[in-house]
Design a protein around this motif. Structure first.
Motif, PDB file in Angstrom:
ATOM      1  N   LYS A 163     -33.870 -52.008  -5.034  1.00 21.41           N
ATOM      2  CA  LYS A 163     -34.331 -53.379  -5.276  1.00 21.41           C
ATOM      3  C   LYS A 163     -33.206 -54.247  -5.840  1.00 21.41           C
ATOM      4  O   LYS A 163     -33.017 -55.393  -5.416  1.00 21.41           O
ATOM      5  N   GLU A 164     -32.454 -53.716  -6.790  1.00 21.87           N
ATOM      6  CA  GLU A 164     -31.329 -54.462  -7.365  1.00 21.87           C
ATOM      7  C   GLU A 164     -30.256 -54.730  -6.316  1.00 21.87           C
ATOM      8  O   GLU A 164     -29.707 -55.839  -6.249  1.00 21.87           O
ATOM      9  N   LEU A 165     -29.957 -53.723  -5.503  1.00 22.11           N
ATOM     10  CA  LEU A 165     -28.957 -53.894  -4.456  1.00 22.11           C
ATOM     11  C   LEU A 165     -29.420 -54.933  -3.438  1.00 22.11           C
ATOM     12  O   LEU A 165     -28.644 -55.803  -3.027  1.00 22.11           O
ATOM     13  N   ALA A 166     -30.679 -54.868  -3.049  1.00 18.22           N
ATOM     14  CA  ALA A 166     -31.224 -55.830  -2.082  1.00 18.22           C
ATOM     15  C   ALA A 166     -31.127 -57.251  -2.617  1.00 18.22           C
ATOM     16  O   ALA A 166     -30.737 -58.177  -1.886  1.00 18.22           O
ATOM     17  N   SER A 167     -31.449 -57.428  -3.859  1.00 16.75           N
ATOM     18  CA  SER A 167     -31.372 -58.748  -4.477  1.00 16.75           C
ATOM     19  C   SER A 167     -29.929 -59.250  -4.503  1.00 16.75           C
ATOM     20  O   SER A 167     -29.652 -60.407  -4.171  1.00 16.75           O
ATOM     21  N   GLU A 168     -29.024 -58.382  -4.881  1.00 16.50           N
ATOM     22  CA  GLU A 168     -27.605 -58.741  -4.967  1.00 16.50           C
ATOM     23  C   GLU A 168     -27.030 -59.132  -3.606  1.00 16.50           C
ATOM     24  O   GLU A 168     -26.330 -60.137  -3.486  1.00 16.50           O
ATOM     25  N   VAL A 169     -27.303 -58.342  -2.569  1.00 22.71           N
ATOM     26  CA  VAL A 169     -26.709 -58.651  -1.258  1.00 22.71           C
ATOM     27  C   VAL A 169     -27.237 -59.968  -0.708  1.00 22.71           C
ATOM     28  O   VAL A 169     -26.493 -60.726  -0.078  1.00 22.71           O
ATOM     29  N   GLN A 170     -28.491 -60.259  -0.982  1.00 29.85           N
ATOM     30  CA  GLN A 170     -29.058 -61.519  -0.497  1.00 29.85           C
ATOM     31  C   GLN A 170     -28.508 -62.705  -1.289  1.00 29.85           C
ATOM     32  O   GLN A 170     -28.148 -63.740  -0.716  1.00 29.85           O
ATOM     33  N   GLU A 171     -28.428 -62.551  -2.597  1.00 27.61           N
ATOM     34  CA  GLU A 171     -27.943 -63.646  -3.436  1.00 27.61           C
ATOM     35  C   GLU A 171     -26.477 -63.974  -3.131  1.00 27.61           C
ATOM     36  O   GLU A 171     -26.114 -65.134  -2.939  1.00 27.61           O
ATOM     37  N   VAL A 172     -25.633 -62.943  -3.074  1.00 29.03           N
ATOM     38  CA  VAL A 172     -24.199 -63.168  -2.865  1.00 29.03           C
ATOM     39  C   VAL A 172     -23.898 -63.655  -1.449  1.00 29.03           C
ATOM     40  O   VAL A 172     -23.072 -64.554  -1.253  1.00 29.03           O
ATOM     41  N   SER A 173     -24.571 -63.090  -0.450  1.00 24.92           N
ATOM     42  CA  SER A 173     -24.292 -63.469   0.941  1.00 24.92           C
ATOM     43  C   SER A 173     -24.920 -64.794   1.334  1.00 24.92           C
ATOM     44  O   SER A 173     -24.477 -65.449   2.274  1.00 24.92           O
ATOM     45  N   GLY A 174     -25.967 -65.186   0.622  1.00 25.27           N
ATOM     46  CA  GLY A 174     -26.694 -66.399   0.991  1.00 25.27           C
ATOM     47  C   GLY A 174     -27.644 -66.193   2.155  1.00 25.27           C
ATOM     48  O   GLY A 174     -28.299 -67.125   2.606  1.00 25.27           O
ATOM     49  N   ILE A 175     -27.738 -64.976   2.637  1.00 31.20           N
ATOM     50  CA  ILE A 175     -28.663 -64.646   3.729  1.00 31.20           C
ATOM     51  C   ILE A 175     -29.840 -63.904   3.105  1.00 31.20           C
ATOM     52  O   ILE A 175     -29.666 -62.863   2.478  1.00 31.20           O
ATOM     53  N   THR A 176     -31.027 -64.458   3.281  1.00 29.52           N
ATOM     54  CA  THR A 176     -32.217 -63.874   2.670  1.00 29.52           C
ATOM     55  C   THR A 176     -33.220 -63.463   3.743  1.00 29.52           C
ATOM     56  O   THR A 176     -33.132 -63.898   4.891  1.00 29.52           O
ATOM     57  N   THR A 177     -34.146 -62.636   3.321  1.00 31.44           N
ATOM     58  CA  THR A 177     -35.214 -62.211   4.227  1.00 31.44           C
ATOM     59  C   THR A 177     -36.497 -62.016   3.430  1.00 31.44           C
ATOM     60  O   THR A 177     -36.447 -61.628   2.256  1.00 31.44           O
ATOM     61  N   ALA A 178     -37.608 -62.288   4.074  1.00 31.36           N
ATOM     62  CA  ALA A 178     -38.914 -62.027   3.478  1.00 31.36           C
ATOM     63  C   ALA A 178     -39.431 -60.664   3.933  1.00 31.36           C
ATOM     64  O   ALA A 178     -40.490 -60.214   3.496  1.00 31.36           O
ATOM     65  N   GLN A 179     -38.663 -60.021   4.798  1.00 33.51           N
ATOM     66  CA  GLN A 179     -39.064 -58.717   5.325  1.00 33.51           C
ATOM     67  C   GLN A 179     -39.068 -57.688   4.197  1.00 33.51           C
ATOM     68  O   GLN A 179     -38.214 -57.732   3.289  1.00 33.51           O
ATOM     69  N   ARG A 180     -39.998 -56.768   4.244  1.00 29.97           N
ATOM     70  CA  ARG A 180     -40.075 -55.715   3.233  1.00 29.97           C
ATOM     71  C   ARG A 180     -38.771 -54.932   3.182  1.00 29.97           C
ATOM     72  O   ARG A 180     -38.154 -54.652   4.201  1.00 29.97           O
ATOM     73  N   LEU A 181     -38.394 -54.590   1.979  1.00 27.06           N
ATOM     74  CA  LEU A 181     -37.161 -53.867   1.708  1.00 27.06           C
ATOM     75  C   LEU A 181     -37.026 -52.594   2.537  1.00 27.06           C
ATOM     76  O   LEU A 181     -35.970 -52.311   3.099  1.00 27.06           O
ATOM     77  N   ASP A 182     -38.104 -51.837   2.633  1.00 22.93           N
ATOM     78  CA  ASP A 182     -38.030 -50.554   3.333  1.00 22.93           C
ATOM     79  C   ASP A 182     -37.799 -50.698   4.831  1.00 22.93           C
ATOM     80  O   ASP A 182     -37.490 -49.724   5.505  1.00 22.93           O
ATOM     81  N   TYR A 183     -37.898 -51.902   5.360  1.00 26.77           N
ATOM     82  CA  TYR A 183     -37.638 -52.117   6.781  1.00 26.77           C
ATOM     83  C   TYR A 183     -36.147 -52.273   7.092  1.00 26.77           C
ATOM     84  O   TYR A 183     -35.752 -52.120   8.235  1.00 26.77           O
ATOM     85  N   TRP A 184     -35.336 -52.608   6.093  1.00 30.17           N
ATOM     86  CA  TRP A 184     -33.931 -52.870   6.395  1.00 30.17           C
ATOM     87  C   TRP A 184     -32.917 -52.201   5.471  1.00 30.17           C
ATOM     88  O   TRP A 184     -31.767 -52.035   5.837  1.00 30.17           O
ATOM     89  N   ILE A 185     -33.316 -51.764   4.288  1.00 32.90           N
ATOM     90  CA  ILE A 185     -32.344 -51.217   3.340  1.00 32.90           C
ATOM     91  C   ILE A 185     -31.711 -49.919   3.848  1.00 32.90           C
ATOM     92  O   ILE A 185     -30.532 -49.668   3.620  1.00 32.90           O
ATOM     93  N   GLY A 186     -32.471 -49.104   4.565  1.00 36.39           N
ATOM     94  CA  GLY A 186     -31.919 -47.862   5.116  1.00 36.39           C
ATOM     95  C   GLY A 186     -30.798 -48.135   6.105  1.00 36.39           C
ATOM     96  O   GLY A 186     -29.758 -47.470   6.085  1.00 36.39           O
ATOM     97  N   ARG A 187     -30.991 -49.119   6.959  1.00 35.40           N
ATOM     98  CA  ARG A 187     -29.949 -49.490   7.934  1.00 35.40           C
ATOM     99  C   ARG A 187     -28.712 -50.016   7.216  1.00 35.40           C
ATOM    100  O   ARG A 187     -27.584 -49.698   7.584  1.00 35.40           O
TER     101      ARG A 187
END
Length: 179
Positions: free
Chosen positions: A41-65
């Motif tokens: 969850k912390e990593l997901a928040s960080e990558v979205q905040e720093v990159s400026g690219i966000t998603t409403a998709q559930r974390l478990d759908y993309w964090i593994g990739r």
């Protein structure tokens, strides 16, 4: 679908590529502190905040990739397995970790949390600024270590059994019927 800072939709592939760069940097920062980890969850928040690219998709759908991309890149660069630093809220690494590059366990029943602890130590030895002089030790996350300690306390102790009478032996180790 992910969106950039301007609200423009971007493909999942573009988002993952941008997030991979940020995730690697974030994991390298995490590796600088001995026995430090970061949650998904912390990593997901960080990558979205720093990159400026966000998603409403559930974390478990993309964090593994995302973590798979980071693992592949780490392998190509000759880095230690940085993805071992990313854990669930409960401190576990998750069963998918054994399938990640550089995380192949020869035993399919291997404890992936122990494997990840060993891999985290490789990260700390490469990057930690506060590594002990002795090189440190592999360690489970505090939550996993506590669970394993509780489990050891509650597991029943198997008493030896007489091979002839199939009875539990007394504390002396002698079968009452064999005496």
């Amino acid at each position: 679908m992910p969106v950039d800072a301007n609200g423009t939709k971007v493909s999942q592939a573009v988002a993952i590529a941008a997030w991979t760069v940020v995730a690697r940097d974030t994991l390298l920062t995490t590796a600088r502190r001995y026995h430090s980890v970061i949650t998904y969850k912390e990593l997901a928040s960080e990558v979205q905040e720093v990159s400026g690219i966000t998603t409403a998709q559930r974390l478990d759908y993309w964090i593994g990739r995302l973590l798979e991309n980071v693992a592949v890149e780490a392998t190509q660069r000759g880095d230690p397995p940085l993805t071992a630093l990313c854990v669930h809220q409960d401190g576990t690494i998750g069963p998918g970790y054994a399938k990640a590059p550089k995380s192949v366990a020869s035993d399919p029943d291997a404890d992936v949390d122990l494997l990840a602890a060993e891999h985290r130590l490789l990260c700390y030895r490469a990057y930690a600024e506060d590594l002990p002089a002795d090189g440190g030790v592999a360690a489970l996350t505090p939550q996993v270590a506590a669970r394993k300690a509780r489990r050891r306390k509650t597991e029943p102790v198997a008493l030896p059994v007489c091979p002839i009478h199939s009875m539990e032996l007394s504390t002396t180790g002698v079968c009452a019927l064999c005496e």
